[in-house]
Motif scaffolding. Structure first.
Motif, PDB file in Angstrom:
ATOM      1  N   UNK A  30     -62.773  31.694 106.498  1.00  0.00           N
ATOM      2  CA  UNK A  30     -62.114  32.881 106.016  1.00  0.00           C
ATOM      3  C   UNK A  30     -60.968  32.456 105.106  1.00  0.00           C
ATOM      4  N   UNK A  31     -60.866  33.152 103.982  1.00  0.00           N
ATOM      5  CA  UNK A  31     -59.794  32.874 103.028  1.00  0.00           C
ATOM      6  C   UNK A  31     -58.782  34.015 103.074  1.00  0.00           C
ATOM      7  N   UNK A  40     -73.475  43.385  95.740  1.00  0.00           N
ATOM      8  CA  UNK A  40     -73.648  42.672  97.011  1.00  0.00           C
ATOM      9  C   UNK A  40     -74.914  43.137  97.726  1.00  0.00           C
ATOM     10  N   UNK A  41     -75.158  44.439  97.741  1.00  0.00           N
ATOM     11  CA  UNK A  41     -76.359  44.959  98.394  1.00  0.00           C
ATOM     12  C   UNK A  41     -77.624  44.499  97.674  1.00  0.00           C
ATOM     13  N   UNK A  42     -77.591  44.468  96.345  1.00  0.00           N
ATOM     14  CA  UNK A  42     -78.746  43.965  95.580  1.00  0.00           C
ATOM     15  C   UNK A  42     -79.021  42.507  95.917  1.00  0.00           C
ATOM     16  N   UNK A  90     -66.072  41.080  97.870  1.00  0.00           N
ATOM     17  CA  UNK A  90     -67.305  41.797  98.234  1.00  0.00           C
ATOM     18  C   UNK A  90     -68.509  41.147  97.568  1.00  0.00           C
ATOM     19  N   UNK A  91     -68.403  40.874  96.274  1.00  0.00           N
ATOM     20  CA  UNK A  91     -69.529  40.293  95.531  1.00  0.00           C
ATOM     21  C   UNK A  91     -69.920  38.913  96.047  1.00  0.00           C
ATOM     22  N   UNK A  92     -68.978  38.174  96.627  1.00  0.00           N
ATOM     23  CA  UNK A  92     -69.246  36.816  97.098  1.00  0.00           C
ATOM     24  C   UNK A  92     -69.654  36.760  98.569  1.00  0.00           C
ATOM     25  N   UNK A  93     -69.730  37.908  99.226  1.00  0.00           N
ATOM     26  CA  UNK A  93     -70.004  37.930 100.668  1.00  0.00           C
ATOM     27  C   UNK A  93     -71.421  38.403 100.957  1.00  0.00           C
TER      28      UNK A  93
END
Length: 110
Positions: free
Chosen positions: A1-2, A49-51, A21-24
């Motif tokens: 965790x960062x 992120x969902x894609x 969000x995009x990196x998770x």
């Protein structure tokens, strides 16, 4: 965790949150209230992120004063219908000591 310090002066919450969000691949967001304008700031990142196959869970406070109905409609209908890995939890305080959570998954919204 960062862990990051975001002061909304040198680093803005929406850009830091969107990047995270995009990196998770497992995203859990808990907020006291939701607004349509606030969701619009991170919606592109959530869709990306969902894609990419991420799981996304939202916990939203339901006071219906600060939480905007349009924001809930977007979360439940627009986003949930398109993605199978999306869950919205809505919480409303019945009293000062009792919270009543309701879960709506993408399967419920279809």
């Amino acid at each position: 965790m960062r862990v990051q310090v975001v002061d909304n002066v040198s680093r803005h919450m929406a850009s830091v949150l969107s990047s995270a969000i995009e990196q998770s691949n497992d995203i859990r967001i808990a907020v006291a209230f939701a607004s349509r304008s606030g969701l619009a700031m991170i919606e592109t990142a959530m869709q990306a992120a969902l894609r990419a196959g991420a799981d996304l869970e939202f916990l939203v406070g339901l006071d219906m004063r600060t939480t905007e109905p349009d924001a809930l409609l977007n979360l439940i209908c627009a986003i949930s219908v398109r993605w199978a890995r999306f869950i919205v939890l809505l919480c409303r305080a019945q009293s000062s000591k009792h919270i009543s959570p309701q879960a709506i998954s993408s399967q419920d919204a279809r």
